[in-house]
Design an enzyme around this catalytic site. Structure first.
Site, short mmCIF file in Angstrom:
data_model
loop_
_atom_site.label_atom_id
_atom_site.label_comp_id
_atom_site.label_asym_id
_atom_site.label_seq_id
_atom_site.Cartn_x
_atom_site.Cartn_y
_atom_site.Cartn_z
N SER A 151 0.79 -1.23 0.00
CA SER A 151 0.00 0.00 0.00
C SER A 151 0.82 1.28 0.00
O SER A 151 0.30 2.34 -0.32
CB SER A 151 -0.95 0.00 1.19
OG SER A 151 -0.23 -0.20 2.39
N HIS A 154 -5.67 -3.70 -1.88
CA HIS A 154 -5.40 -2.75 -2.97
C HIS A 154 -5.41 -3.41 -4.34
O HIS A 154 -5.21 -2.74 -5.35
CB HIS A 154 -4.06 -2.05 -2.76
CG HIS A 154 -4.10 -1.05 -1.65
ND1 HIS A 154 -4.63 0.21 -1.82
CD2 HIS A 154 -3.71 -1.11 -0.37
CE1 HIS A 154 -4.55 0.88 -0.68
NE2 HIS A 154 -4.00 0.09 0.23
N LYS A 172 -12.10 -0.10 -0.90
CA LYS A 172 -11.17 0.67 -1.74
C LYS A 172 -11.74 0.78 -3.15
O LYS A 172 -12.68 1.52 -3.36
CB LYS A 172 -9.78 0.08 -1.62
CG LYS A 172 -9.24 0.45 -0.23
CD LYS A 172 -7.97 -0.19 0.21
CE LYS A 172 -7.64 0.35 1.60
NZ LYS A 172 -6.77 -0.51 2.36
#
Ligand SMILES: *Cc1c(COP(=O)(O)O)cnc(C)c1O
Length: 388
Positions: free
Chosen positions: A174, A201, A232
């Protein structure tokens, strides 16, 4: 309270403060009455404010009400919770999937539920804080291997006897935006060596949105546990663990964040379902994200900035000291662009962290690059000469 401690953080330039929006999340946000071009969010596809997610959320709210009222074990789940789980299982091509309330809650519940004092965990040194906390909560022995160094990991694996050895890694890291060598790592997975991948992610970003395994064309197996988040790229909230039916049955009984926590609100679940459908129906969303990512990287390289090992829409601009990171971020903010400075202890090396979204326009990306060129001219990173 904490006056001296807080002052000492502030003196070192390490004091964190909260920045709340008065607008929806997106390429442009409103903070303190000011419009900002936003390069800070993990809403990679702009789904958090997508009309289809909003509509799905509203109908979830109207059908099932606002709160879930209890944990899944005690009538807290609605039928849409199970529907999202089967959708995830077919999306990830696994036997089963189970919802959790957040990625943090998942990692700190699932890892202690699968690893006991008879087991050993092998963890990448740059793993996310929630993985580190999950590993600490488990009673397993821990071994930390050098970042993405499969050779080092193997030597630790080979010198350790345990009932079960579990390799734990982020799919996409990340803070650096690089990808774990999952194809190589997955080839080690078997009955006594499990692989746990955190795809927070990577979900909605890599492998047509299916994550890191799909990106490398590796088939899921019984010994691979994949977690992902809805919070996300999928623009919603919550998380899932995908793997075998045995795994999810075990977690229903043993994962404390599942057993002892109220189920996700149905409107959130409804929005997540819509997000999965949307990325499957409109692959151009993810294509646009990657096109934007290329445009930002070309711009940064042209002005000689060091993006380290990034190969994803997370793009760090590596710097040498904390004050420089803060000063650059402040100058960008003055010109109406929000790029956060990331500092220790989150990372060793201070940086600006640019997060690109599919919703950024070409003009907005040009504005970012121009502003970075201006501000780094006034305040040059000493490492610029090392840029690739
Ligand atoms: C954001 C993140 C999490 C936590 O997910 P939340 O749903 O925000 O709690 C876990 N792991 C990684 C790698 C993350 O980046």
């Amino acid at each position: 309270m904490f006056e001296d401690e807080l002052k000492s953080l502030a003196d070192k330039g390490l004091l964190r403060t909260i920045k709340d929006r008065s607008s929806a999340q997106g390429a442009v946000i409103r903070v303190d009455g000011k419009e900002l071009l936003n390069f800070s969010s993990n809403d990679y596809l702009g789904l958090s404010n997508h009309p289809r997610l909003i509509q799905a959320g509203i109908s979830g709210l109207e059908t099932y009400g606002a709160g879930a009222g209890a944990s899944r074990s005690l009538s807290g789940g609605a039928e849409i919770h199970a529907r999202l789980e089967s959708l995830i299982a077919s999306f990830k091509k696994t036997e089963s999937a189970l919802l959790f309330n957040s990625g943090y809650s998942l990692n700190t519940s699932v890892i202690p539920a699968i690893a006991t004092e008879e087991d050993a965990i092998f963890s990448d040194e740059l793993n996310h804080a929630s993985l580190i906390d999950g590993i600490r909560l488990s009673k397993a022995r821990r071994f930390v291997y050098r970042h993405a160094d499969v050779g080092h990991m193997k030597s630790l694996l080979d010198s350790t006897t345990a009932r079960r050895r579990i390799i734990v890694t982020d799919g996409v890291f990340s803070m650096d935006g690089d990808i774990a060598p999952i194809a190589e790592i997955a080839s080690l997975a078997d009955e006594s060596t499990w692989l746990y991948i955190d795809d927070a992610h990577a979900t909605g970003v890599l492998g047509a949105g299916r994550g890191t395994l799909a990106h490398f064309g590796v088939k899921p197996s019984e010994w691979i546990i994949q977690m992902g988040t809805f919070s996300k790229a999928l623009g919603s909230f919550g998380a899932f663990a995908a793997g075998s039916k045995g795994l999810t049955d075990w977690l229903v009984n043993n994962a404390r964040g599942f057993v002892y926590s109220t189920a996700l609100p149905p409107c959130v679940v409804a929005a997540s379902i819509e997000a999965i459908k949307l990325i499957s129906e409109e692959p151009e969303l993810i294509e646009r994200l990657w096109k934007n990512r290329r445009m930002v990287v070309e711009g940064l390289k042209k002005i000689g900035l060091d993006i380290g090992v990034s190969v994803t829409p997370i793009i760090p601009v590596l710097l040498d000291d904390v004050r420089q990171a803060i000063e650059l971020s402040r100058r960008l903010l003055e010109s109406g662009i929000y790029v956060p400075a990331i500092r220790p202890p989150t990372v060793k090396r201070p940086r600006l962290r640019i997060a690109v979204s599919a919703t950024h326009s070409d003009e907005q990306i040009e504005r970012l690059i121009n502003a970075l060129e201006e501000s780094t001219k006034a305040f040059p990173p000493t490492s610029a000469s090392q840029a690739p």
